[in-house]
Design an enzyme around this catalytic site. Structure first.
Site, PDB file in Angstrom:
ATOM      1  N   THR A   1      70.764  74.271  52.686  1.00 12.26           N
ATOM      2  CA  THR A   1      72.218  74.379  52.801  1.00 12.26           C
ATOM      3  C   THR A   1      72.765  74.926  51.494  1.00 12.26           C
ATOM      4  OG1 THR A   1      74.256  73.211  53.393  1.00 12.26           O
ATOM      5  CG2 THR A   1      72.695  72.005  52.024  1.00 12.26           C
ATOM      6  N   GLN A   2      73.847  75.705  51.597  1.00 13.41           N
ATOM      7  CA  GLN A   2      74.429  76.358  50.427  1.00 13.41           C
ATOM      8  C   GLN A   2      75.926  76.095  50.337  1.00 13.41           C
ATOM      9  OE1 GLN A   2      70.817  77.553  51.338  1.00 13.41           O
ATOM     10  NE2 GLN A   2      72.356  78.477  52.660  1.00 13.41           N
TER      11      GLN A   2
ATOM     12  N   GLU B   1      71.206  83.723  48.903  1.00 16.83           N
ATOM     13  CA  GLU B   1      71.663  83.371  50.239  1.00 16.83           C
ATOM     14  C   GLU B   1      73.089  82.826  50.190  1.00 16.83           C
ATOM     15  OE1 GLU B   1      70.130  80.769  54.121  1.00 16.83           O
ATOM     16  OE2 GLU B   1      69.079  80.611  52.193  1.00 16.83           O
TER      17      GLU B   1
END
Length: 497
Positions: free
Chosen positions: A206-207, A174
Protein backbone atom coordinates in the site's frame (compact mmCIF):
# COMPACT_ATOMS: atom_id res chain seq x y z
CA UNK A 1 -22.38 42.83 -93.33
CA UNK A 2 -20.11 45.81 -93.34
CA UNK A 3 -22.39 47.46 -90.79
CA UNK A 4 -22.01 44.52 -88.40
CA UNK A 5 -18.23 44.58 -88.80
CA UNK A 6 -18.19 48.28 -88.11
CA UNK A 7 -20.26 47.82 -84.94
CA UNK A 8 -17.91 45.08 -83.75
CA UNK A 9 -14.89 47.27 -84.28
CA UNK A 10 -16.57 50.08 -82.37
CA UNK A 11 -17.58 47.72 -79.44
CA UNK A 12 -14.85 48.24 -76.76
CA UNK A 13 -15.63 44.89 -75.01
CA UNK A 14 -14.19 42.94 -77.94
CA UNK A 15 -10.73 44.52 -77.83
CA UNK A 16 -7.68 42.29 -77.09
CA UNK A 17 -6.85 44.29 -73.95
CA UNK A 18 -10.25 43.59 -72.44
CA UNK A 19 -9.97 39.89 -73.20
CA UNK A 20 -6.53 39.73 -71.56
CA UNK A 21 -7.83 41.55 -68.47
CA UNK A 22 -10.74 39.10 -68.20
CA UNK A 23 -8.46 36.03 -68.49
CA UNK A 24 -6.05 37.37 -65.89
CA UNK A 25 -8.98 38.18 -63.56
CA UNK A 26 -10.39 34.67 -63.83
CA UNK A 27 -6.97 33.15 -63.15
CA UNK A 28 -6.50 35.45 -60.12
CA UNK A 29 -9.91 34.49 -58.70
CA UNK A 30 -9.19 30.77 -59.15
CA UNK A 31 -5.76 31.22 -57.52
CA UNK A 32 -7.28 33.10 -54.57
CA UNK A 33 -9.92 30.44 -53.95
CA UNK A 34 -7.37 27.62 -54.29
CA UNK A 35 -4.91 29.21 -51.84
CA UNK A 36 -7.69 29.92 -49.33
CA UNK A 37 -9.05 26.36 -49.48
CA UNK A 38 -5.62 24.71 -49.15
CA UNK A 39 -4.49 27.02 -46.38
CA UNK A 40 -7.64 26.68 -44.29
CA UNK A 41 -8.39 22.99 -44.68
CA UNK A 42 -8.46 21.08 -41.34
CA UNK A 43 -5.02 19.93 -40.21
CA UNK A 44 -5.04 16.26 -39.26
CA UNK A 45 -3.95 15.67 -35.65
CA UNK A 46 -1.04 13.29 -35.24
CA UNK A 47 -1.14 10.95 -32.26
CA UNK A 48 1.39 8.77 -30.53
CA UNK A 49 0.68 5.70 -28.44
CA UNK A 50 2.18 3.93 -25.48
CA UNK A 51 1.38 0.62 -23.79
CA UNK A 52 1.96 -0.14 -20.12
CA UNK A 53 1.45 -3.53 -18.49
CA UNK A 54 0.74 -3.39 -14.76
CA UNK A 55 1.94 -6.71 -13.36
CA UNK A 56 0.41 -6.65 -9.88
CA UNK A 57 0.40 -9.29 -7.17
CA UNK A 58 -3.10 -10.58 -7.94
CA UNK A 59 -3.48 -9.88 -11.66
CA UNK A 60 -1.97 -8.13 -14.69
CA UNK A 61 -3.67 -5.38 -16.69
CA UNK A 62 -2.73 -3.76 -20.00
CA UNK A 63 -3.37 -0.07 -20.66
CA UNK A 64 -3.11 1.78 -23.98
CA UNK A 65 -2.42 5.51 -23.88
CA UNK A 66 -2.69 8.12 -26.62
CA UNK A 67 -1.40 11.68 -26.78
CA UNK A 68 -0.93 14.43 -29.40
CA UNK A 69 2.42 14.26 -31.12
CA UNK A 70 3.08 17.92 -30.29
CA UNK A 71 3.45 18.41 -26.53
CA UNK A 72 2.35 20.93 -23.92
CA UNK A 73 5.21 22.33 -21.84
CA UNK A 74 7.35 19.26 -22.66
CA UNK A 75 4.79 16.87 -21.16
CA UNK A 76 2.47 14.91 -23.45
CA UNK A 77 -1.27 15.14 -22.81
CA UNK A 78 -1.94 11.45 -22.23
CA UNK A 79 -5.35 9.75 -22.21
CA UNK A 80 -6.25 6.11 -21.72
CA UNK A 81 -7.98 4.65 -24.77
CA UNK A 82 -8.23 0.95 -23.85
CA UNK A 83 -7.61 -1.50 -21.02
CA UNK A 84 -7.45 -5.27 -20.92
CA UNK A 85 -7.39 -7.46 -17.82
CA UNK A 86 -5.15 -10.49 -18.30
CA UNK A 87 -6.86 -13.75 -17.39
CA UNK A 88 -5.40 -15.60 -14.44
CA UNK A 89 -3.30 -14.49 -11.49
CA UNK A 90 -0.34 -12.15 -11.31
CA UNK A 91 2.90 -13.16 -13.04
CA UNK A 92 4.56 -13.82 -9.66
CA UNK A 93 2.19 -16.78 -9.15
CA UNK A 94 3.87 -18.58 -12.08
CA UNK A 95 7.20 -19.01 -10.28
CA UNK A 96 7.10 -22.80 -10.70
CA UNK A 97 5.89 -22.57 -14.33
CA UNK A 98 7.46 -19.34 -15.65
CA UNK A 99 6.53 -19.93 -19.31
CA UNK A 100 2.86 -19.53 -18.37
CA UNK A 101 3.56 -15.95 -17.27
CA UNK A 102 4.43 -15.07 -20.86
CA UNK A 103 1.57 -17.08 -22.36
CA UNK A 104 -0.95 -15.35 -20.11
CA UNK A 105 -0.30 -12.02 -21.88
CA UNK A 106 -1.12 -13.26 -25.39
CA UNK A 107 -4.81 -12.33 -25.64
CA UNK A 108 -4.37 -8.80 -24.31
CA UNK A 109 -1.41 -8.20 -26.62
CA UNK A 110 -3.55 -9.28 -29.57
CA UNK A 111 -6.18 -6.75 -28.48
CA UNK A 112 -3.50 -4.07 -28.37
CA UNK A 113 -2.50 -4.82 -31.96
CA UNK A 114 -6.08 -4.18 -33.02
CA UNK A 115 -6.48 -0.97 -31.02
CA UNK A 116 -3.24 0.80 -32.00
CA UNK A 117 -3.12 1.93 -35.67
CA UNK A 118 -0.91 -0.46 -37.62
CA UNK A 119 1.28 2.32 -39.03
CA UNK A 120 2.14 3.30 -35.43
CA UNK A 121 3.02 -0.21 -34.18
CA UNK A 122 6.77 -0.02 -34.73
CA UNK A 123 7.10 3.29 -32.87
CA UNK A 124 4.74 2.53 -29.96
CA UNK A 125 6.74 1.94 -26.77
CA UNK A 126 5.76 -1.09 -24.70
CA UNK A 127 6.63 -1.31 -21.01
CA UNK A 128 5.92 -3.79 -18.24
CA UNK A 129 6.12 -2.69 -14.64
CA UNK A 130 5.89 -5.27 -11.86
CA UNK A 131 4.96 -4.24 -8.35
CA UNK A 132 4.81 -5.85 -4.89
CA UNK A 133 4.09 -9.42 -5.99
CA UNK A 134 7.34 -9.58 -7.93
CA UNK A 135 9.16 -7.64 -5.20
CA UNK A 136 8.26 -10.41 -2.76
CA UNK A 137 9.17 -13.18 -5.21
CA UNK A 138 12.51 -11.51 -5.89
CA UNK A 139 13.18 -11.38 -2.13
CA UNK A 140 12.19 -15.01 -1.69
CA UNK A 141 13.66 -16.57 -4.85
CA UNK A 142 15.56 -14.25 -7.19
CA UNK A 143 16.25 -17.06 -9.65
CA UNK A 144 12.53 -17.77 -10.04
CA UNK A 145 11.89 -14.04 -10.43
CA UNK A 146 14.48 -13.84 -13.23
CA UNK A 147 12.91 -16.78 -15.07
CA UNK A 148 9.46 -15.19 -14.91
CA UNK A 149 10.85 -11.98 -16.39
CA UNK A 150 12.65 -13.93 -19.11
CA UNK A 151 9.39 -15.62 -20.11
CA UNK A 152 7.54 -12.31 -20.09
CA UNK A 153 10.21 -10.58 -22.18
CA UNK A 154 10.26 -13.42 -24.70
CA UNK A 155 6.50 -13.05 -25.20
CA UNK A 156 6.56 -9.24 -25.44
CA UNK A 157 9.49 -9.15 -27.86
CA UNK A 158 7.36 -11.07 -30.36
CA UNK A 159 4.91 -8.18 -30.56
CA UNK A 160 5.17 -5.56 -33.36
CA UNK A 161 5.58 -2.81 -30.77
CA UNK A 162 8.80 -1.16 -29.61
CA UNK A 163 9.49 -3.23 -26.49
CA UNK A 164 11.33 -1.11 -23.92
CA UNK A 165 11.79 -3.63 -21.12
CA UNK A 166 10.20 -5.13 -18.03
CA UNK A 167 11.28 -4.26 -14.52
CA UNK A 168 10.20 -4.16 -10.91
CA UNK A 169 9.05 -0.71 -9.83
CA UNK A 170 10.17 0.44 -6.43
CA UNK A 171 7.46 1.16 -3.90
CA UNK A 172 8.42 4.83 -4.04
CA UNK A 173 7.92 4.92 -7.82
CA UNK A 174 4.57 3.18 -7.54
CA UNK A 175 3.33 5.71 -4.99
CA UNK A 176 4.69 8.74 -6.81
CA UNK A 177 3.31 7.78 -10.22
CA UNK A 178 -0.08 7.07 -8.64
CA UNK A 179 -0.03 10.62 -7.27
CA UNK A 180 0.82 11.99 -10.73
CA UNK A 181 -2.09 10.05 -12.26
CA UNK A 182 -4.69 11.36 -9.81
CA UNK A 183 -3.59 14.98 -10.15
CA UNK A 184 -3.10 14.85 -13.91
CA UNK A 185 -6.58 13.46 -14.53
CA UNK A 186 -8.06 16.11 -12.22
CA UNK A 187 -6.32 18.88 -14.26
CA UNK A 188 -4.50 20.05 -11.15
CA UNK A 189 -1.02 19.89 -12.66
CA UNK A 190 -1.76 21.96 -15.78
CA UNK A 191 -3.58 24.65 -13.80
CA UNK A 192 -1.16 24.71 -10.87
CA UNK A 193 -3.96 24.00 -8.36
CA UNK A 194 -3.66 22.52 -4.88
CA UNK A 195 -2.79 18.87 -5.38
CA UNK A 196 -4.66 15.77 -4.24
CA UNK A 197 -2.97 13.09 -2.16
CA UNK A 198 -2.99 9.50 -3.44
CA UNK A 199 -3.87 6.37 -1.48
CA UNK A 200 -3.19 3.10 -3.30
CA UNK A 201 -3.95 -0.37 -1.95
CA UNK A 202 -3.01 -3.58 -3.70
CA UNK A 203 -2.76 -7.19 -2.70
CA UNK A 204 0.82 -7.04 -1.39
CA UNK A 205 1.58 -3.37 -0.69
CA UNK A 206 0.00 0.00 0.00
CA UNK A 207 1.19 3.52 -0.80
CA UNK A 208 0.49 7.01 0.52
CA UNK A 209 1.67 10.11 -1.37
CA UNK A 210 0.91 13.79 -0.87
CA UNK A 211 2.38 17.30 -0.88
CA UNK A 212 2.71 18.91 2.54
CA UNK A 213 3.69 22.49 3.31
CA UNK A 214 5.40 21.16 6.43
CA UNK A 215 7.69 18.77 4.52
CA UNK A 216 10.73 19.94 2.62
CA UNK A 217 12.41 16.54 2.33
CA UNK A 218 15.07 17.20 4.95
CA UNK A 219 13.47 14.87 7.50
CA UNK A 220 13.52 11.33 6.09
CA UNK A 221 14.86 12.22 2.58
CA UNK A 222 14.17 8.68 1.35
CA UNK A 223 10.46 9.55 1.34
CA UNK A 224 10.93 12.63 -0.83
CA UNK A 225 10.42 12.75 -4.61
CA UNK A 226 10.78 15.89 -6.73
CA UNK A 227 8.73 16.38 -9.89
CA UNK A 228 8.59 19.11 -12.52
CA UNK A 229 5.42 18.94 -14.59
CA UNK A 230 3.78 21.65 -16.71
CA UNK A 231 6.28 24.23 -15.53
CA UNK A 232 5.63 23.62 -11.82
CA UNK A 233 7.87 21.99 -9.21
CA UNK A 234 6.47 19.55 -6.67
CA UNK A 235 8.17 18.10 -3.60
CA UNK A 236 6.24 14.96 -2.80
CA UNK A 237 6.12 12.83 0.34
CA UNK A 238 5.60 9.18 -0.55
CA UNK A 239 6.00 5.84 1.18
CA UNK A 240 5.18 2.27 0.24
CA UNK A 241 4.52 -0.40 2.86
CA UNK A 242 5.48 -3.80 1.51
CA UNK A 243 3.40 -6.65 3.01
CA UNK A 244 0.59 -4.23 3.87
CA UNK A 245 -1.57 -4.94 0.83
CA UNK A 246 -4.88 -6.49 1.85
CA UNK A 247 -3.94 -10.08 0.89
CA UNK A 248 -0.67 -10.07 2.80
CA UNK A 249 -2.19 -8.36 5.85
CA UNK A 250 -4.80 -11.12 5.94
CA UNK A 251 -1.95 -13.63 6.08
CA UNK A 252 -0.37 -11.65 8.93
CA UNK A 253 -3.68 -11.51 10.79
CA UNK A 254 -4.14 -15.28 10.44
CA UNK A 255 -0.53 -15.83 11.45
CA UNK A 256 -1.23 -13.78 14.58
CA UNK A 257 -4.05 -16.17 15.46
CA UNK A 258 -2.19 -19.40 14.67
CA UNK A 259 1.08 -18.83 16.56
CA UNK A 260 0.38 -21.77 18.84
CA UNK A 261 -0.42 -24.08 15.90
CA UNK A 262 -4.09 -24.73 16.78
CA UNK A 263 -6.33 -27.06 14.84
CA UNK A 264 -9.22 -24.57 14.97
CA UNK A 265 -9.42 -20.78 15.19
CA UNK A 266 -12.51 -18.61 15.71
CA UNK A 267 -11.84 -15.57 13.53
CA UNK A 268 -13.82 -12.33 14.22
CA UNK A 269 -12.92 -11.03 10.76
CA UNK A 270 -15.11 -13.63 9.02
CA UNK A 271 -18.89 -14.04 9.12
CA UNK A 272 -20.64 -16.27 11.70
CA UNK A 273 -21.15 -19.70 10.21
CA UNK A 274 -18.14 -19.43 7.89
CA UNK A 275 -15.90 -22.49 8.05
CA UNK A 276 -13.04 -23.64 5.85
CA UNK A 277 -10.11 -26.05 6.15
CA UNK A 278 -6.84 -24.20 5.43
CA UNK A 279 -3.32 -25.48 4.99
CA UNK A 280 -0.55 -24.15 7.24
CA UNK A 281 2.06 -24.45 4.47
CA UNK A 282 -0.04 -22.34 2.07
CA UNK A 283 -0.77 -19.70 4.73
CA UNK A 284 2.91 -19.23 5.60
CA UNK A 285 4.17 -19.44 2.00
CA UNK A 286 5.10 -15.73 1.80
CA UNK A 287 8.13 -13.71 2.92
CA UNK A 288 5.72 -11.53 4.92
CA UNK A 289 4.94 -14.38 7.36
CA UNK A 290 7.30 -17.26 6.56
CA UNK A 291 9.51 -16.60 9.60
CA UNK A 292 6.51 -16.88 11.94
CA UNK A 293 5.36 -20.39 11.07
CA UNK A 294 4.82 -22.31 14.34
CA UNK A 295 6.99 -25.37 14.90
CA UNK A 296 5.17 -28.67 15.12
CA UNK A 297 1.93 -27.29 13.68
CA UNK A 298 -0.52 -29.75 12.10
CA UNK A 299 -0.97 -29.87 8.31
CA UNK A 300 -4.17 -27.83 8.39
CA UNK A 301 -6.54 -25.92 10.64
CA UNK A 302 -10.26 -25.25 10.70
CA UNK A 303 -10.86 -21.56 9.99
CA UNK A 304 -14.21 -20.50 11.47
CA UNK A 305 -15.79 -17.07 11.67
CA UNK A 306 -17.70 -15.27 14.43
CA UNK A 307 -18.11 -11.82 12.82
CA UNK A 308 -17.12 -9.13 15.31
CA UNK A 309 -15.86 -5.83 13.86
CA UNK A 310 -14.45 -4.64 17.19
CA UNK A 311 -12.48 -7.83 17.85
CA UNK A 312 -11.35 -7.95 14.20
CA UNK A 313 -10.01 -4.42 14.46
CA UNK A 314 -7.92 -5.40 17.49
CA UNK A 315 -6.38 -8.26 15.50
CA UNK A 316 -5.68 -5.92 12.58
CA UNK A 317 -4.04 -3.39 14.91
CA UNK A 318 -1.68 -6.09 16.09
CA UNK A 319 0.02 -6.18 12.66
CA UNK A 320 1.04 -2.51 13.07
CA UNK A 321 3.86 -1.24 15.27
CA UNK A 322 2.89 2.07 16.87
CA UNK A 323 5.50 2.09 19.64
CA UNK A 324 8.72 3.20 17.93
CA UNK A 325 9.30 6.53 16.14
CA UNK A 326 12.63 8.32 15.87
CA UNK A 327 11.13 11.22 13.88
CA UNK A 328 8.95 14.17 14.87
CA UNK A 329 5.91 12.12 13.86
CA UNK A 330 5.20 8.73 12.31
CA UNK A 331 2.47 6.71 10.66
CA UNK A 332 3.38 3.18 11.81
CA UNK A 333 6.35 0.81 11.88
CA UNK A 334 8.62 3.77 12.69
CA UNK A 335 8.01 5.43 9.29
CA UNK A 336 8.05 9.23 9.15
CA UNK A 337 4.88 10.93 7.91
CA UNK A 338 4.20 14.69 7.87
CA UNK A 339 0.80 16.11 8.79
CA UNK A 340 -1.91 15.15 6.33
CA UNK A 341 -2.86 17.96 3.99
CA UNK A 342 -5.60 18.53 1.41
CA UNK A 343 -7.99 16.11 -0.27
CA UNK A 344 -7.05 12.49 -1.04
CA UNK A 345 -8.05 10.06 -3.77
CA UNK A 346 -8.19 6.39 -2.69
CA UNK A 347 -8.15 3.84 -5.51
CA UNK A 348 -7.48 0.21 -6.49
CA UNK A 349 -8.58 -2.12 -3.65
CA UNK A 350 -9.72 0.86 -1.57
CA UNK A 351 -12.41 1.55 -4.15
CA UNK A 352 -13.43 -2.04 -4.93
CA UNK A 353 -13.85 -3.03 -1.28
CA UNK A 354 -15.65 0.13 -0.15
CA UNK A 355 -17.83 0.15 -3.26
CA UNK A 356 -18.97 -3.42 -2.53
CA UNK A 357 -19.78 -2.41 1.05
CA UNK A 358 -21.63 0.73 -0.16
CA UNK A 359 -19.28 2.88 1.93
CA UNK A 360 -17.71 5.12 -0.72
CA UNK A 361 -19.67 8.16 0.48
CA UNK A 362 -17.24 9.78 2.90
CA UNK A 363 -19.75 12.45 3.87
CA UNK A 364 -21.23 9.74 6.11
CA UNK A 365 -19.83 10.19 9.66
CA UNK A 366 -17.01 7.81 10.47
CA UNK A 367 -18.95 6.36 13.42
CA UNK A 368 -21.81 5.52 11.06
CA UNK A 369 -19.39 3.78 8.70
CA UNK A 370 -18.13 1.65 11.61
CA UNK A 371 -21.71 0.82 12.66
CA UNK A 372 -22.57 -0.33 9.13
CA UNK A 373 -19.45 -2.47 8.95
CA UNK A 374 -20.24 -3.92 12.38
CA UNK A 375 -23.67 -5.03 11.15
CA UNK A 376 -22.22 -6.41 7.93
CA UNK A 377 -19.57 -8.50 9.68
CA UNK A 378 -22.19 -9.88 12.10
CA UNK A 379 -24.42 -11.08 9.22
CA UNK A 380 -24.42 -14.91 8.96
CA UNK A 381 -22.34 -16.37 6.15
CA UNK A 382 -25.28 -18.23 4.58
CA UNK A 383 -27.23 -14.99 4.37
CA UNK A 384 -24.27 -13.18 2.79
CA UNK A 385 -24.03 -15.86 0.11
CA UNK A 386 -27.75 -15.55 -0.66
CA UNK A 387 -27.49 -11.78 -0.97
CA UNK A 388 -24.55 -11.96 -3.40
CA UNK A 389 -24.99 -15.09 -5.55
CA UNK A 390 -22.85 -13.76 -8.41
CA UNK A 391 -19.76 -12.87 -6.37
CA UNK A 392 -16.97 -15.43 -6.21
CA UNK A 393 -16.76 -16.96 -2.74
CA UNK A 394 -13.03 -16.36 -2.37
CA UNK A 395 -13.72 -12.61 -2.79
CA UNK A 396 -16.97 -12.57 -0.82
CA UNK A 397 -15.53 -14.21 2.29
CA UNK A 398 -12.87 -11.49 2.73
CA UNK A 399 -14.91 -8.26 2.54
CA UNK A 400 -15.51 -8.04 6.30
CA UNK A 401 -11.77 -8.33 6.93
CA UNK A 402 -10.81 -6.01 4.05
CA UNK A 403 -13.28 -3.30 5.11
CA UNK A 404 -12.02 -3.48 8.70
CA UNK A 405 -8.41 -3.31 7.53
CA UNK A 406 -9.08 -0.26 5.31
CA UNK A 407 -10.70 1.70 8.14
CA UNK A 408 -7.93 0.71 10.54
CA UNK A 409 -5.18 1.60 8.07
CA UNK A 410 -6.69 5.01 7.34
CA UNK A 411 -7.54 6.03 10.91
CA UNK A 412 -4.95 4.23 13.03
CA UNK A 413 -2.15 3.90 10.47
CA UNK A 414 -2.29 7.14 8.49
CA UNK A 415 -3.95 9.22 11.24
CA UNK A 416 -7.10 10.33 9.42
CA UNK A 417 -9.54 11.73 11.98
CA UNK A 418 -13.34 11.88 11.99
CA UNK A 419 -12.99 15.30 10.33
CA UNK A 420 -10.25 14.59 7.79
CA UNK A 421 -11.82 11.25 6.76
CA UNK A 422 -14.34 13.29 4.75
CA UNK A 423 -11.42 14.59 2.63
CA UNK A 424 -11.02 11.12 1.11
CA UNK A 425 -12.71 10.31 -2.19
CA UNK A 426 -12.87 6.67 -3.27
CA UNK A 427 -12.29 6.57 -7.02
CA UNK A 428 -12.13 3.97 -9.77
CA UNK A 429 -11.74 6.15 -12.85
CA UNK A 430 -11.27 9.83 -13.58
CA UNK A 431 -12.42 11.09 -16.98
CA UNK A 432 -12.37 7.59 -18.46
CA UNK A 433 -8.89 6.63 -17.24
CA UNK A 434 -8.20 4.12 -14.49
CA UNK A 435 -6.67 5.54 -11.34
CA UNK A 436 -3.32 3.88 -10.67
CA UNK A 437 0.39 4.29 -11.28
CA UNK A 438 0.45 3.36 -14.99
CA UNK A 439 -0.78 6.65 -16.44
CA UNK A 440 1.66 8.62 -14.28
CA UNK A 441 4.41 6.29 -15.46
CA UNK A 442 3.45 6.84 -19.10
CA UNK A 443 3.13 10.59 -18.55
CA UNK A 444 6.64 10.70 -17.12
CA UNK A 445 8.00 8.66 -20.01
CA UNK A 446 6.60 11.06 -22.61
CA UNK A 447 9.22 13.53 -21.45
CA UNK A 448 11.79 11.15 -22.91
CA UNK A 449 9.95 10.42 -26.18
CA UNK A 450 10.83 12.99 -28.89
CA UNK A 451 7.98 15.25 -29.96
CA UNK A 452 6.80 14.98 -33.55
CA UNK A 453 6.06 18.11 -35.56
CA UNK A 454 2.37 18.42 -36.36
CA UNK A 455 1.07 18.76 -39.89
CA UNK A 456 1.08 22.46 -40.80
CA UNK A 457 -0.62 24.57 -43.53
CA UNK A 458 1.25 24.79 -46.87
CA UNK A 459 2.18 28.47 -46.29
CA UNK A 460 3.33 30.34 -43.20
CA UNK A 461 0.77 32.84 -41.96
CA UNK A 462 2.73 35.89 -43.14
CA UNK A 463 3.23 34.38 -46.60
CA UNK A 464 -0.45 33.49 -46.86
CA UNK A 465 -1.54 37.04 -45.93
CA UNK A 466 0.93 38.54 -48.46
CA UNK A 467 -0.30 36.37 -51.34
CA UNK A 468 -3.98 37.04 -50.57
CA UNK A 469 -3.28 40.81 -50.37
CA UNK A 470 -1.41 40.85 -53.70
CA UNK A 471 -4.14 38.88 -55.48
CA UNK A 472 -6.84 41.09 -53.97
CA UNK A 473 -5.03 44.26 -55.13
CA UNK A 474 -4.57 42.73 -58.59
CA UNK A 475 -8.30 42.01 -58.80
CA UNK A 476 -9.12 45.59 -57.77
CA UNK A 477 -6.78 46.96 -60.48
CA UNK A 478 -8.23 44.60 -63.08
CA UNK A 479 -11.75 45.60 -62.10
CA UNK A 480 -10.87 49.27 -62.57
CA UNK A 481 -9.22 48.54 -65.91
CA UNK A 482 -12.24 46.51 -67.00
CA UNK A 483 -14.29 49.70 -66.69
CA UNK A 484 -11.97 51.45 -69.16
CA UNK A 485 -14.44 51.25 -72.09
CA UNK A 486 -16.90 53.31 -70.08
CA UNK A 487 -14.46 56.15 -69.42
CA UNK A 488 -14.88 57.91 -72.85
CA UNK A 489 -18.69 57.71 -72.60
CA UNK A 490 -18.66 59.26 -69.17
CA UNK A 491 -16.41 62.10 -70.35
CA UNK A 492 -18.60 62.84 -73.43
CA UNK A 493 -21.88 63.05 -71.54
CA UNK A 494 -23.28 66.60 -71.72
CA UNK A 495 -23.23 68.62 -68.54
CA UNK A 496 -26.67 69.70 -67.31
CA UNK A 497 -26.78 73.32 -66.22
Amino acid sequence: MSAQREMKEKNPWHTPVTIIITVIGVIAIVALVTVAVLQNRPVSQKYKYGIVLDAGSSHTALYIYEWPAEKDNNTGRVEQTHSCKVKGKGISSYASEPWKAGESLTLCMQEAEQKVPKKRHHETPLYLGATAGMRLLNMENSSASDKVFQAVEKALQKSPFSYQGARILSGQEEGAFGWVTVNYLDDRLMQGLETTGALDLGGASTQISFVSDNYDGSESPSNSVAFRLYGNDYNLYTHSFLCYGKDQVLRMALAQQTQSGPRTILDPCFHPGYTEIKNYSVLYDSPCVSDRKPQGAPVSFNHRGNGSFGQCQEIVKSVFNFTSCKYSQCSFNGVFQPLLQGPFGAFSAYYFVMNFLNLTDTSIPLDTVKDKLTRYCATPWDQIKLQHPNVKLNYLEEYCFSGTYILTLLTEGYNFTSESYSNIKFIKKIKGSDAGWTLGYMLNLTNMIPAEAPDSPPLPHAGYVSIVTIIALLLVVLFILSLRPLWPRCSKQPHII
